[in-house]
Design an enzyme around this catalytic site. Structure first.
Site, mmCIF file in Angstrom:
data_model
loop_
_atom_site.group_PDB
_atom_site.id
_atom_site.type_symbol
_atom_site.label_atom_id
_atom_site.label_comp_id
_atom_site.label_asym_id
_atom_site.label_seq_id
_atom_site.Cartn_x
_atom_site.Cartn_y
_atom_site.Cartn_z
ATOM 1 N N HIS A 28 -26.925 11.461 -57.577
ATOM 2 C CA HIS A 28 -26.577 10.560 -58.684
ATOM 3 C C HIS A 28 -25.171 10.837 -59.178
ATOM 4 O O HIS A 28 -24.667 11.956 -59.080
ATOM 5 C CB HIS A 28 -27.559 10.706 -59.848
ATOM 6 C CG HIS A 28 -27.762 12.118 -60.294
ATOM 7 N ND1 HIS A 28 -28.568 13.000 -59.621
ATOM 8 C CD2 HIS A 28 -27.241 12.803 -61.328
ATOM 9 C CE1 HIS A 28 -28.547 14.171 -60.230
ATOM 10 N NE2 HIS A 28 -27.742 14.086 -61.260
ATOM 11 N N HIS A 73 -22.967 10.636 -62.726
ATOM 12 C CA HIS A 73 -23.016 10.497 -64.182
ATOM 13 C C HIS A 73 -21.811 9.676 -64.624
ATOM 14 O O HIS A 73 -20.697 9.911 -64.148
ATOM 15 C CB HIS A 73 -22.875 11.857 -64.867
ATOM 16 C CG HIS A 73 -24.002 12.808 -64.649
ATOM 17 N ND1 HIS A 73 -24.961 13.041 -65.597
ATOM 18 C CD2 HIS A 73 -24.320 13.600 -63.594
ATOM 19 C CE1 HIS A 73 -25.820 13.949 -65.150
ATOM 20 N NE2 HIS A 73 -25.451 14.310 -63.930
HETATM 21 P P1 5GP Z 1 -28.050 16.762 -62.978
HETATM 22 O O1 5GP Z 1 -28.299 17.913 -63.907
HETATM 23 O O2 5GP Z 1 -28.956 16.864 -61.756
HETATM 24 O O3 5GP Z 1 -26.629 16.526 -62.611
HETATM 25 O O4 5GP Z 1 -28.452 15.465 -63.795
HETATM 26 C C1 5GP Z 1 -29.749 15.023 -63.949
HETATM 27 C C2 5GP Z 1 -29.774 14.173 -65.195
HETATM 28 O O5 5GP Z 1 -30.956 13.414 -65.180
HETATM 29 C C3 5GP Z 1 -29.767 14.988 -66.479
HETATM 30 O O6 5GP Z 1 -28.617 14.657 -67.245
HETATM 31 C C4 5GP Z 1 -31.062 14.577 -67.174
HETATM 32 O O7 5GP Z 1 -30.917 14.432 -68.556
HETATM 33 C C5 5GP Z 1 -31.418 13.276 -66.489
HETATM 34 N N1 5GP Z 1 -32.854 13.049 -66.414
HETATM 35 C C6 5GP Z 1 -33.792 13.934 -65.978
HETATM 36 N N2 5GP Z 1 -35.020 13.373 -66.035
HETATM 37 C C7 5GP Z 1 -34.839 12.111 -66.495
HETATM 38 C C8 5GP Z 1 -35.750 11.033 -66.766
HETATM 39 O O8 5GP Z 1 -36.963 11.130 -66.600
HETATM 40 N N3 5GP Z 1 -35.206 9.876 -67.221
HETATM 41 C C9 5GP Z 1 -33.867 9.724 -67.422
HETATM 42 N N4 5GP Z 1 -33.443 8.547 -67.874
HETATM 43 N N5 5GP Z 1 -32.978 10.727 -67.180
HETATM 44 C C10 5GP Z 1 -33.461 11.891 -66.726
#
Ligand code: 5GP
Ligand code: ZN
Length: 137
Positions: A98, A100
């Site tokens: 993903h 951001h």
């Molecule tokens: P990472 O830490 O892997 O770069 O980002 C994952 C992101 O996904 C985090 O910012 C977290 O808040 C978001 N996230 C995790 N679970 C969910 C969810 O169930 N729904 C939504 N909308 N965001 C999520």
């Protein structure tokens, strides 16, 4: 596979969806750095930046520009970051690739605060050479 983002793609988990097409889906991050913080993901599960095929990456970037433009016009931030965390050491917590989109505001108190390293002696050239040797044309 027990992947929350796959469940969002399948509509088995709720998300505040901003945009979707055949390839990608974009929705609000549930724990925003700033309000309006969004994610853009491929509909197919790829773990990270290195495993997503080029054509899917093109779709991700096109959609990211479209959604970012909408965030800028609606949320009116002073700037924005496009970020992707890859691997636990880099802060990845969901192992479905993903991007951001983080709207940024003057004095929002969120920043990368690196302690910068120095290249000693000739090691900058050495790092360049060892990376260049691995570039696949
Ligand atoms: P990472 O830490 O892997 O770069 O980002 C994952 C992101 O996904 C985090 O910012 C977290 O808040 C978001 N996230 C995790 N679970 C969910 C969810 O169930 N729904 C939504 N909308 N965001 C999520
Ligand atoms: Zn997934």
């Amino acid at each position: 596979m027990n992947c929350i983002f796959c469940q969002i793609v399948e509509k088995n988990a709720h998300a505040e969806i901003l945009y979707e097409n055949d390839h990608i889906i974009s929705f609000l991050d549930i724990r925003p750095v700033n309000l309006g913080h969004a994610l853009v993901i491929p509909k197919i599960h790829y773990t990270d930046f290195l495993t997503i095929p080029e054509n899917e990456l093109d779709e991700i970037f096109k959609a990211t520009q479209k959604v970012t433009s909408a965030i800028v016009d609606s949320v009116k931030p002073d700037g924005f970051n496009i970020v992707t965390n890859n691997g636990v050491a880099a802060g990845q917590s969901v192992f479905h690739f993903h991007l951001h989109i983080i709207p940024r505001f003057d004095k929002d108190n969120f920043a990368f605060r690196p302690i910068f390293k120095n290249y000693e002696n000739n090691s900058m050239k050495d790092y360049a050479n060892k990376i260049i040797a691995e570039i696949k044309l």
